[in-house]
Scaffold this motif. Structure first.
Motif, mmCIF file in Angstrom:
data_model
loop_
_atom_site.group_PDB
_atom_site.id
_atom_site.type_symbol
_atom_site.label_atom_id
_atom_site.label_comp_id
_atom_site.label_asym_id
_atom_site.label_seq_id
_atom_site.Cartn_x
_atom_site.Cartn_y
_atom_site.Cartn_z
ATOM 1 N N LEU A 213 76.867 38.321 31.776
ATOM 2 C CA LEU A 213 76.580 38.491 30.352
ATOM 3 C C LEU A 213 76.952 37.227 29.605
ATOM 4 O O LEU A 213 78.053 36.694 29.779
ATOM 5 C CB LEU A 213 77.384 39.674 29.796
ATOM 6 N N GLN A 214 76.035 36.751 28.779
ATOM 7 C CA GLN A 214 76.327 35.649 27.873
ATOM 8 C C GLN A 214 76.622 36.243 26.501
ATOM 9 O O GLN A 214 75.808 36.994 25.951
ATOM 10 C CB GLN A 214 75.141 34.696 27.779
ATOM 11 N N VAL A 215 77.786 35.915 25.944
ATOM 12 C CA VAL A 215 78.233 36.495 24.677
ATOM 13 C C VAL A 215 78.235 35.427 23.594
ATOM 14 O O VAL A 215 78.992 34.453 23.670
ATOM 15 C CB VAL A 215 79.642 37.108 24.813
ATOM 16 N N HIS A 216 77.391 35.603 22.586
ATOM 17 C CA HIS A 216 77.417 34.734 21.421
ATOM 18 C C HIS A 216 78.536 35.201 20.494
ATOM 19 O O HIS A 216 78.606 36.393 20.145
ATOM 20 C CB HIS A 216 76.091 34.787 20.665
ATOM 21 N N LEU A 217 79.394 34.278 20.089
ATOM 22 C CA LEU A 217 80.500 34.646 19.204
ATOM 23 C C LEU A 217 80.783 33.512 18.232
ATOM 24 O O LEU A 217 80.416 32.353 18.465
ATOM 25 C CB LEU A 217 81.753 34.986 20.024
ATOM 26 N N SER A 218 81.437 33.880 17.147
ATOM 27 C CA SER A 218 81.903 32.878 16.185
ATOM 28 C C SER A 218 83.329 33.226 15.793
ATOM 29 O O SER A 218 83.601 34.330 15.310
ATOM 30 C CB SER A 218 81.006 32.847 14.939
ATOM 31 N N TRP A 219 84.215 32.276 16.022
ATOM 32 C CA TRP A 219 85.624 32.461 15.676
ATOM 33 C C TRP A 219 86.085 31.268 14.858
ATOM 34 O O TRP A 219 85.701 30.123 15.120
ATOM 35 C CB TRP A 219 86.491 32.576 16.924
ATOM 36 N N ALA A 220 86.906 31.541 13.870
ATOM 37 C CA ALA A 220 87.558 30.494 13.073
ATOM 38 C C ALA A 220 88.862 31.073 12.552
ATOM 39 O O ALA A 220 89.152 32.266 12.734
ATOM 40 C CB ALA A 220 86.671 30.022 11.930
ATOM 41 N N ALA A 221 89.649 30.225 11.885
ATOM 42 C CA ALA A 221 90.957 30.664 11.419
ATOM 43 C C ALA A 221 90.871 31.719 10.324
ATOM 44 O O ALA A 221 91.814 32.478 10.108
ATOM 45 C CB ALA A 221 91.765 29.462 10.932
ATOM 46 N N ASP A 222 89.760 31.767 9.597
ATOM 47 C CA ASP A 222 89.583 32.829 8.592
ATOM 48 C C ASP A 222 88.169 33.386 8.682
ATOM 49 O O ASP A 222 87.260 32.747 9.196
ATOM 50 C CB ASP A 222 89.883 32.332 7.173
ATOM 51 N N GLU A 223 88.012 34.595 8.146
ATOM 52 C CA GLU A 223 86.772 35.339 8.302
ATOM 53 C C GLU A 223 85.591 34.622 7.658
ATOM 54 O O GLU A 223 84.489 34.587 8.210
ATOM 55 C CB GLU A 223 86.931 36.736 7.690
ATOM 56 N N ALA A 224 85.811 34.040 6.482
ATOM 57 C CA ALA A 224 84.722 33.371 5.781
ATOM 58 C C ALA A 224 84.190 32.184 6.573
ATOM 59 O O ALA A 224 82.977 31.952 6.635
ATOM 60 C CB ALA A 224 85.191 32.917 4.395
#
Length: 322
Positions: A213-224
């Motif tokens: 499975l390839q999982v596209h994700l977006s992570w950063a220090a804050d939600e915005a």
């Protein structure tokens, strides 16, 4: 135990920085890697698209990770050339290379100037290409006249063991078809019930081997910031087939994605600043039976994601899997 790898996105990151990223990922605890194989990006904002096969040699040499690539033989690539590329990497790095084969997208294939075929023709062309590639990797001399043409091709450099050829599918129908020929299946993240149906379709049709499975994700220090990154980089990628198959240029993708909202992006990308939420998502995918999960942070800067997931997410997933 599920293997966690990193996805290297050639259409978003310069190849030198992408090589740095996979080296860093191995040091952070990722144990596998895969990459895309595009001629052009999905958006002018992404702005890159290096040649995957040149990069793979460097990446395999620079790390100890196993690598895979998603490839579409039959139009931009002649299947005999792909067989040679697969055979060379597998001979140089035994047991560390696999290829996932799919029918492709017009955005990469139109460059040949050939007509972009209907989906059923592309599917038949891929099946012929798979048979050609397998025969060449087995040491046969191959001649073939059909949707692809091969004249007395033979691979002179081959691995002792042919690498696995994985089927790429985003639908239940394609997953069932891949079960006829593939050594495993790879798909992309979707709602859990849809993923379960894809898995069941493949296994129910007799599909063997690994599930990836390839999982596209977006992570950063804050939600915005996590939402901003996902919207900026991945809003051209929210369109289901056949739209994503048939558009030809980054300008086309950018034109149709002008009105795409962050909420729409969040339907295809796991967007959160909460590492615990990402851990929960990944654990859900594990429970569906995926043997390998490749994480694709859709931002162009990879270091923060690699360090955070290596320190906080991967250890928790491994502890839960013991």
């Amino acid at each position: 135990m599920t293997v966690y790898g990193i996805h290297a996105s050639h259409e978003q990151v310069h190849p030198a920085r992408l090589l740095d990223a996979v080296i860093r990922a191995e040091q952070a605890g990722f144990t596998a890697a895969m990459c895309s194989d595009h001629f052009s990006p999905w958006s002018e904002r992404q702005g890159e698209s290096a040649f995957a096969w040149s990069w793979l040699g460097a990446a395999l040499q620079a790390t100890g990770l196993p690598f895979g690539v998603v490839n579409a033989p039959g139009q931009r690539y002649h299947p005999a050339i792909i067989a040679q590329a697969i055979g060379t990497l597998a001979a140089m790095y035994p047991g560390r290379f696999w290829a996932a084969l799919g029918t492709g997208e017009a955005s990469n294939e139109h460059i040949t100037g050939d007509r972009w075929p209907r989906k059923e023709v592309r599917t038949a062309r891929l099946r012929e290409s798979v048979d050609v590639i397998r025969a060449l990797l087995a040491g046969e001399e191959v001649s073939h006249d059909g949707l692809v043409t091969v004249d007395r091709a033979r691979l002179w450099t081959r691995p002792a063991e042919p690498p696995q050829l994985i089927g790429a599918a985003v639908s239940e129908r394609t997953a069932r078809w891949c079960a006829e020929w593939a050594d495993g299946l790879i798909t992309v993240n979707a709602p859990v019930e849809r993923l379960r149906r894809i898995v069941d379709s493949y296994r129910g049709a007799g599909g063997r081997g690994r599930l990836a499975l390839q999982v596209h994700l977006s992570w950063a220090a804050d939600e915005a910031e996590a939402a901003r990154l996902a919207h900026e980089q991945w809003r051209s990628n929210v369109f289901a087939p056949p739209v994503c198959w048939d558009l030809e240029t980054p300008a086309h993708f950018d034109a149709i994605s002008r009105e795409v909202t962050p909420a729409q992006v969040a339907e295809v990308v796991n967007v959160s600043a909460d590492l615990g939420r990402h851990t929960d998502w990944l654990h859900e995918y594990e429970e569906l039976g995926f043997d390998e999960i490749y994480l694709h942070h859709v931002g162009q800067e990879q270091a923060g994601f690699i360090d955070a997931f290596g320190a906080e997410v991967l250890p928790k997933l491994r502890a839960a899997g013991n």
